[in-house]
Design a protein around this motif. Structure first.
Motif, PDB file in Angstrom:
ATOM      1  N   ASP A  20       0.636  -1.178  -0.026  1.00 57.30           N
ATOM      2  CA  ASP A  20       0.056  -0.001  -0.082  1.00 57.30           C
ATOM      3  C   ASP A  20       0.782   1.363   0.142  1.00 57.30           C
ATOM      4  O   ASP A  20       0.681   2.219  -0.622  1.00 57.30           O
ATOM      5  CB  ASP A  20      -0.861   0.119   1.386  1.00 57.30           C
ATOM      6  CG  ASP A  20      -1.955  -1.037   1.048  1.00 57.30           C
ATOM      7  OD1 ASP A  20      -2.077  -1.849   0.109  1.00 57.30           O
ATOM      8  OD2 ASP A  20      -2.731  -1.235   2.091  1.00 57.30           O
ATOM      9  N   HIS A  21       1.903   1.276   0.629  1.00 54.12           N
ATOM     10  CA  HIS A  21       3.032   2.441   0.656  1.00 54.12           C
ATOM     11  C   HIS A  21       3.473   2.661  -0.483  1.00 54.12           C
ATOM     12  O   HIS A  21       3.755   3.806  -1.279  1.00 54.12           O
ATOM     13  CB  HIS A  21       3.958   2.139   1.856  1.00 54.12           C
ATOM     14  CG  HIS A  21       4.894   3.335   1.779  1.00 54.12           C
ATOM     15  ND1 HIS A  21       4.479   4.593   2.343  1.00 54.12           N
ATOM     16  CD2 HIS A  21       6.123   3.513   1.313  1.00 54.12           C
ATOM     17  CE1 HIS A  21       5.557   5.311   2.328  1.00 54.12           C
ATOM     18  NE2 HIS A  21       6.644   4.705   1.512  1.00 54.12           N
ATOM     19  N   GLY A  22       4.006   1.457  -1.240  1.00 56.93           N
ATOM     20  CA  GLY A  22       4.398   1.517  -2.553  1.00 56.93           C
ATOM     21  C   GLY A  22       3.666   1.976  -3.487  1.00 56.93           C
ATOM     22  O   GLY A  22       4.096   2.747  -4.443  1.00 56.93           O
ATOM     23  N   ALA A  23       2.330   1.708  -3.437  1.00 60.88           N
ATOM     24  CA  ALA A  23       1.464   2.345  -4.395  1.00 60.88           C
ATOM     25  C   ALA A  23       1.009   3.734  -4.079  1.00 60.88           C
ATOM     26  O   ALA A  23       1.021   4.642  -5.245  1.00 60.88           O
ATOM     27  CB  ALA A  23      -0.038   1.537  -4.143  1.00 60.88           C
ATOM     28  N   GLY A  24       1.111   4.004  -2.944  1.00 60.58           N
ATOM     29  CA  GLY A  24       1.031   5.658  -2.602  1.00 60.58           C
ATOM     30  C   GLY A  24       2.155   6.233  -3.351  1.00 60.58           C
ATOM     31  O   GLY A  24       1.843   7.627  -3.733  1.00 60.58           O
ATOM     32  N   ARG A  25       3.368   5.854  -3.077  1.00 57.10           N
ATOM     33  CA  ARG A  25       4.472   6.375  -3.711  1.00 57.10           C
ATOM     34  C   ARG A  25       4.493   6.795  -5.148  1.00 57.10           C
ATOM     35  O   ARG A  25       4.662   7.406  -5.657  1.00 57.10           O
ATOM     36  CB  ARG A  25       5.831   5.535  -3.259  1.00 57.10           C
ATOM     37  CG  ARG A  25       6.770   6.027  -2.441  1.00 57.10           C
ATOM     38  CD  ARG A  25       7.357   7.374  -2.297  1.00 57.10           C
ATOM     39  NE  ARG A  25       7.508   8.247  -3.168  1.00 57.10           N
ATOM     40  CZ  ARG A  25       7.403   9.543  -3.169  1.00 57.10           C
ATOM     41  NH1 ARG A  25       6.982  10.145  -1.862  1.00 57.10           N
ATOM     42  NH2 ARG A  25       7.714  10.493  -4.033  1.00 57.10           N
ATOM     43  N   ARG A  26       3.880   5.504  -5.914  1.00 58.03           N
ATOM     44  CA  ARG A  26       3.748   5.593  -7.175  1.00 58.03           C
ATOM     45  C   ARG A  26       2.644   6.748  -7.677  1.00 58.03           C
ATOM     46  O   ARG A  26       3.034   7.343  -8.539  1.00 58.03           O
ATOM     47  CB  ARG A  26       3.233   4.208  -7.938  1.00 58.03           C
ATOM     48  CG  ARG A  26       4.374   3.246  -7.632  1.00 58.03           C
ATOM     49  CD  ARG A  26       3.890   1.903  -8.573  1.00 58.03           C
ATOM     50  NE  ARG A  26       5.049   1.124  -8.203  1.00 58.03           N
ATOM     51  CZ  ARG A  26       4.949  -0.122  -8.945  1.00 58.03           C
ATOM     52  NH1 ARG A  26       3.873  -0.426  -9.946  1.00 58.03           N
ATOM     53  NH2 ARG A  26       5.784  -0.963  -8.882  1.00 58.03           N
ATOM     54  N   VAL A  27       1.822   6.841  -6.958  1.00 59.47           N
ATOM     55  CA  VAL A  27       0.624   7.861  -7.401  1.00 59.47           C
ATOM     56  C   VAL A  27       1.282   9.311  -7.131  1.00 59.47           C
ATOM     57  O   VAL A  27       0.971  10.276  -7.909  1.00 59.47           O
ATOM     58  CB  VAL A  27      -0.506   7.877  -6.318  1.00 59.47           C
ATOM     59  CG1 VAL A  27      -1.171   9.063  -6.208  1.00 59.47           C
ATOM     60  CG2 VAL A  27      -1.339   6.635  -6.659  1.00 59.47           C
ATOM     61  N   PHE A  28       2.129   9.558  -5.937  1.00 58.45           N
ATOM     62  CA  PHE A  28       2.708  10.971  -5.958  1.00 58.45           C
ATOM     63  C   PHE A  28       3.654  10.892  -6.925  1.00 58.45           C
ATOM     64  O   PHE A  28       3.990  12.095  -7.626  1.00 58.45           O
ATOM     65  CB  PHE A  28       3.382  11.121  -4.418  1.00 58.45           C
ATOM     66  CG  PHE A  28       3.496  12.373  -4.182  1.00 58.45           C
ATOM     67  CD1 PHE A  28       2.738  13.123  -3.613  1.00 58.45           C
ATOM     68  CD2 PHE A  28       4.987  12.703  -4.259  1.00 58.45           C
ATOM     69  CE1 PHE A  28       2.755  14.581  -3.415  1.00 58.45           C
ATOM     70  CE2 PHE A  28       5.182  14.466  -3.997  1.00 58.45           C
ATOM     71  CZ  PHE A  28       4.176  14.911  -3.476  1.00 58.45           C
ATOM     72  N   ASP A  29       4.477  10.128  -7.335  1.00 61.63           N
ATOM     73  CA  ASP A  29       5.717  10.108  -8.214  1.00 61.63           C
ATOM     74  C   ASP A  29       4.965  10.429  -9.809  1.00 61.63           C
ATOM     75  O   ASP A  29       5.394  11.204 -10.565  1.00 61.63           O
ATOM     76  CB  ASP A  29       6.553   8.863  -8.561  1.00 61.63           C
ATOM     77  CG  ASP A  29       7.287   8.731  -7.367  1.00 61.63           C
ATOM     78  OD1 ASP A  29       7.443   9.606  -6.590  1.00 61.63           O
ATOM     79  OD2 ASP A  29       7.772   7.660  -7.228  1.00 61.63           O
ATOM     80  N   ASP A  30       3.790   9.716  -9.906  1.00 61.54           N
ATOM     81  CA  ASP A  30       3.140  10.004 -11.369  1.00 61.54           C
ATOM     82  C   ASP A  30       2.605  11.447 -11.361  1.00 61.54           C
ATOM     83  O   ASP A  30       2.650  12.138 -12.446  1.00 61.54           O
ATOM     84  CB  ASP A  30       1.718   9.009 -11.339  1.00 61.54           C
ATOM     85  CG  ASP A  30       1.116   9.201 -12.692  1.00 61.54           C
ATOM     86  OD1 ASP A  30       1.869   8.931 -13.761  1.00 61.54           O
ATOM     87  OD2 ASP A  30      -0.123   9.477 -12.675  1.00 61.54           O
ATOM     88  N   HIS A  31       2.196  11.835 -10.225  1.00 58.20           N
ATOM     89  CA  HIS A  31       1.689  13.366 -10.289  1.00 58.20           C
ATOM     90  C   HIS A  31       2.853  14.258 -10.210  1.00 58.20           C
ATOM     91  O   HIS A  31       2.729  15.431 -11.645  1.00 58.20           O
ATOM     92  CB  HIS A  31       1.162  13.625  -8.876  1.00 58.20           C
ATOM     93  CG  HIS A  31       0.423  15.088  -8.759  1.00 58.20           C
ATOM     94  ND1 HIS A  31      -0.427  15.739  -9.534  1.00 58.20           N
ATOM     95  CD2 HIS A  31       0.822  16.084  -7.979  1.00 58.20           C
ATOM     96  CE1 HIS A  31      -0.574  16.992  -9.135  1.00 58.20           C
ATOM     97  NE2 HIS A  31       0.095  17.342  -8.236  1.00 58.20           N
ATOM     98  N   ALA A  32       4.135  13.875 -10.085  1.00 60.08           N
ATOM     99  CA  ALA A  32       5.117  14.671 -10.092  1.00 60.08           C
ATOM    100  C   ALA A  32       5.599  14.618 -11.505  1.00 60.08           C
ATOM    101  O   ALA A  32       5.899  15.717 -12.218  1.00 60.08           O
ATOM    102  CB  ALA A  32       6.320  14.276  -9.048  1.00 60.08           C
ATOM    103  N   LEU A  33       5.679  13.635 -12.060  1.00 60.79           N
ATOM    104  CA  LEU A  33       6.090  13.313 -13.640  1.00 60.79           C
ATOM    105  C   LEU A  33       5.129  13.893 -14.610  1.00 60.79           C
ATOM    106  O   LEU A  33       5.285  14.748 -15.418  1.00 60.79           O
ATOM    107  CB  LEU A  33       6.827  12.037 -13.800  1.00 60.79           C
ATOM    108  CG  LEU A  33       7.754  11.314 -13.129  1.00 60.79           C
ATOM    109  CD1 LEU A  33       7.742  10.097 -13.168  1.00 60.79           C
ATOM    110  CD2 LEU A  33       8.837  12.184 -13.436  1.00 60.79           C
TER     111      LEU A  33
END
Length: 119
Positions: A20-33
C-alpha cells in the motif's frame, strides 16, 4: 465509488503484489512526472514542486486531492474492516471500506503542523 485495495490499484503488470505504501509512492511520483514536469515544462525540482502544489490530483488509489503548501497530499481516507476469509474473493482481498473520511477532515490542519517551510 468503491476503489480497489491500494496495493491492487497498481498491481497490473507486476510480478508481485505492491505494498500500500509503494502504491501511494507511485501515485505521488506519477503526479510529479505527468503533471509537475509536463505542465511546468521543466525538470527543475523547485518549479516542479510548485506546479504540483498548484494542480489538483486525481488517481485510482485515493481519488481527487490536492498538495498543500507544506507538501502533504490531501485526499479522502478510508476506515476499513478486515474481511472474514469467506468474504475474500482472492489473494490480497483483505479489506472492506466501512467509511470514507473527507480530505479536509482526514489530515491535521496545516496551521497545527509546525512546518518551518510554510510561512
Amino acid at each position: 465509488m468503491i476503489r480497489p485495495a491500494p496495493s491492487q490499484a497498481f498491481r497490473r503488470g507486476e510480478q508481485r503484489q505492491v505494498s500500500d505504501h509503494g502504491a501511494g509512492r507511485r501515485v505521488f511520483d506519477d503526479h510529479a512526472l505527468s503533471q509537475g514536469v509536463e505542465a511546468g515544462k521543466t525538470d527543475d525540482g523547485t518549479k516542479v514542486i510548485a506546479k504540483m502544489k498548484e494542480l489538483p490530483t486525481d488517481d485510482p488509489l485515493f481519488g481527487k486531492g490536492t498538495v498543500r503548501a507544506d507538501g502533504r497530499k490531501l485526499h479522502p481516507a478510508y476506515l476499513v474492516e478486515v474481511k472474514k476469509p469467506s468474504e475474500s474473493k482472492g489473494p490480497y482481498d483483505y479489506y472492506k471500506i466501512r467509511a470514507t473520511i473527507p480530505a479536509d477532515q482526514a489530515f491535521r490542519p496545516m496551521s497545527e503542523g509546525g512546518c518551518p517551510l510554510v510561512k
